[in-house]
Each structure stands twice: as structure tokens, then as C-alpha cells.
Write an enzyme that holds these catalytic residues in place. Structure first.
Site, PDB file in Angstrom:
ATOM      1  N   ASP A 129       0.884  -1.158   0.000  1.00 35.00           N
ATOM      2  CA  ASP A 129       0.000   0.000   0.000  1.00 35.00           C
ATOM      3  C   ASP A 129       0.932   1.221   0.000  1.00 35.00           C
ATOM      4  OD1 ASP A 129      -2.257   1.701   0.471  1.00 35.00           O
ATOM      5  OD2 ASP A 129      -1.689   1.757   2.589  1.00 35.00           O
ATOM      6  N   ASP A 164       0.035   5.151   0.992  1.00 34.34           N
ATOM      7  CA  ASP A 164      -0.119   6.105   2.097  1.00 34.34           C
ATOM      8  C   ASP A 164       0.052   5.390   3.436  1.00 34.34           C
ATOM      9  OD1 ASP A 164      -0.882   8.614   0.682  1.00 34.34           O
ATOM     10  OD2 ASP A 164      -2.596   7.414   0.027  1.00 34.34           O
TER      11      ASP A 164
HETATM   12 MG   LIG Z   1      -2.552   3.252   3.705  1.00 29.60          MG
END
Ligand SMILES: [Mg+2]
Length: 310
Positions: free
Chosen positions: A31, A33
């Protein structure tokens, strides 16, 4: 290390044990962020971790529910933040995957009414999906009666949109009266952390408004839905047993990993905490088990430490 959930998951891992885990996989899905970066700052050690994984022959993919940027824009961000070896083809955002879904899975004939920011609109255009143009004549006093509805709309897509307003909600709601009209959401994220303790509502909150208004349920493209994995797998021949999912949010990243049969690692540089992971682990409810990561690291800098430490 074999059969991580045998121990109930949530296992802190580092050093040689982490290296063994990484060595046992061919592909690593990150992922972005809260894992790779926070805002405009790379997580300390993240560029090094990605470089070392690639050096060891791993394929590295980025799977983000953040739909605000088109792919090319993400590639620039990676290089700006010191990642020297990330290309556009390795980046799968919920905006890119939504466009791919409309083009390749739904084979949409007709237009899509999109609620979303530039990232969403650009990906749809790049995929050759016909998007309803914004009504430039619309002013603050325009009522729903003044807005013509496009008879060619066959899908409504909702993503993160800082210009979300009543008229967009009203129009989307009118299109969804037609039960043949597809209803898609880029991702279910309820909110996102901002600097200074602020938060911004995510796509999920806008989708919830439209679900209530239309009495329908959206098909979610982003994590935890399996479609994002299928989208990558269709291009790169991924094997769930050979793949590792690394994320910071239990309800999206870790559940996504569980839904796709991937081994999961929670990193503590983002939204979810060790306490929340432990709470899911201790919960009696069987459905909560899918929120429990197999492993936990402090940060993906632990990856570099484990790989360098030969
Ligand atoms: Mg995230």
C-alpha cells in the site's frame, strides 16, 4: 514461519526471521499512504527497502486506494521522493482499476457519470471510457430541474472528490433510478489523516451518501475487494501463495490480503495500531480474524535492516 496464522497472527517480525519470510515470497505488494510515504515525505528507509527487494529479484507492486492521482503522476511522486526504480506499470490505484473494470469487465457501452477528482477522470479517459462532461452552465442557483440528464449514462462511479456537492449527488441518484445503470465505488475508505491532526472524508463517505439516496449498494473496486489483485494478476501472473501484502490499514489492506489468500504484514507507520490488531485477534467473532495481520513490523525500514544484515 510456515503457516503464520497457526500462531494466531499479529507476530512481530524482524531480522533473520523477516528475511526468511521475504525470501519465501516472489512478489511484494505495498500500500502507499502510511506505508511508503506520509503526505510528501517518504517513510524513512522506504526507498532502500524497495531497492533491496528488487535487488533480490522480487517483483514489487504498489496497490493504493488513493484515487487522487493518475498513474503517471504517482510515478513522478516516487522518483521525487527518492525511489529510483518504480515505473508506472507497477502502480495500481483504485482509479486505474476502476477504469480497467469498466473497460474490460463491465465492457461499458455508454457513458459513466463520475464523481471524483482528476485522478479518476484522467484514468477513465486514458482507458477510453466515455465520461459525462461537467455542466459548465451550472451555478449556485441551479436546481435539479435545470440539469439535463445524459441518456447515454450506463454507470455511476464514486471516488474521492473535494468538489462533491448536492447537485452531483442528486444527478447520480437520478441515474441510479435505472436498475441497469452500474453503481461503482473506487474504494471504501471512510477518511484519511491529514497534517496537524486533521482528517478528510474519503470516497467511502461519499459513496455512503449515494447508497442512502439511491437505496442501492455500490460495487467496490479498491481494497479490500479482490478485483485489484485480479487486475494485477491479469497483467503479471501473480500467485497468491507467492505474494506478500504490506499495509497500514487493517480494514482495507489486511482484509484485502486475507480475501485474496495472501500472507499479510501490518506496518505501524500509518493508520492502524498494534492495539487495534490485537483487539481483532482477541475478538470472539470469527469474521474479525480476517483483520488480523500475519505479521507486524515497526516500519518497512525493518525490511532493509533484515535484507542488509547478511
Ligand atoms: Mg494506507
Amino acid at each position: 514461519i510456515i503457516g503464520p496464522r497457526a500462531s494466531g497472527g499479529c507476530r512481530r517480525v524482524r531480522g533473520p526471521e523477516l528475511r526468511e519470510l521475504l525470501d519465501s515470497k516472489r512478489d511484494v505488494l505495498f500500500d502507499c499512504d502510511g506505508v511508503i510515504w506520509n503526505g510528501e515525505a517518504a517513510v524513512a528507509g522506504a526507498p532502500e527497502a524497495v531497492r533491496l527487494l528488487k535487488q533480490r529479484g522480487k517483483r514489487v507492486f504498489f496497490v493504493t486506494n488513493n484515487c487522487t492521482r493518475p498513474r503517471g503522476n504517482y510515478a513522478h511522486k516516487f522518483s521525487r521522493l527518492g525511489f529510483s526504480d518504480v515505473s508506472e506499470e507497477d502502480i495500481f490505484s483504485s482509479a486505474y482499476c476502476s477504469a480497467a473494470y469498466l473497460r474490460d469487465v463491465a465492457r461499458l457501452s455508454g457513458k459513466v457519470f463520475a464523481i471524483g477528482c482528476q485522478g479518476v477522470l484522467q484514468e477513465l479517459r486514458d482507458a477510453g471510457v466515455d465520461v459525462v462532461a461537467e455542466d459548465s452552465a451550472e451555478g449556485p442557483d441551479t436546481s435539479i430541474y435545470d440539469c439535463p440528464l445524459d441518456p447515454d449514462v450506463r454507470a455511476v462511479l464514486v471516488g474521492y472528490d473535494e468538489k462533491f456537492n448536492f447537485m452531483k449527488l442528486a444527478k447520480a441518484c437520478c441515474y441510479l433510478r435505472d436498475s441497469e445503470c452500474l453503481f461503482l465505488a473506487t474504494d471504501p475508505d471512510p477518511w484519511h489523516p491529514l497534517r496537524g491532526g486533521r482528517v478528510t472524508p474519503g470516497s467511502g463517505s461519499l459513496t455512503a451518501a449515494l447508497e442512502t439516496a439511491s437505496s442501492r449498494k455500490a460495487t467496490v473496486i479498491g481494497k479490500p475487494s479482490r478485483f485489484m489483485f485480479e487486475c494485477i494478476a491479469s497483467q503479471f501472473d501473480l500467485d497468491p501463495a507467492q505474494s506478500l501484502m504490506v499495509g497500514d490499514r487493517l480494514e482495507t489492506d489486511i482484509l484485502f490480503g486475507a480475501n485474496c489468500g495472501l500472507c499479510t504484514v501490518l506496518t505501524l507507520t500509518g493508520v492502524s495500531t498494534m492495539e487495534q490488531a490485537q483487539e481483532y485477534k482477541d475478538s470472539e467473532a470469527p469474521e474479525k480474524k480476517d483483520f488480523v495481520p500475519d505479521y507486524v513490523v515497526e516500519s518497512i525500514a525493518d525490511f532493509s535492516e533484515a535484507l542488509e544484515d547478511e
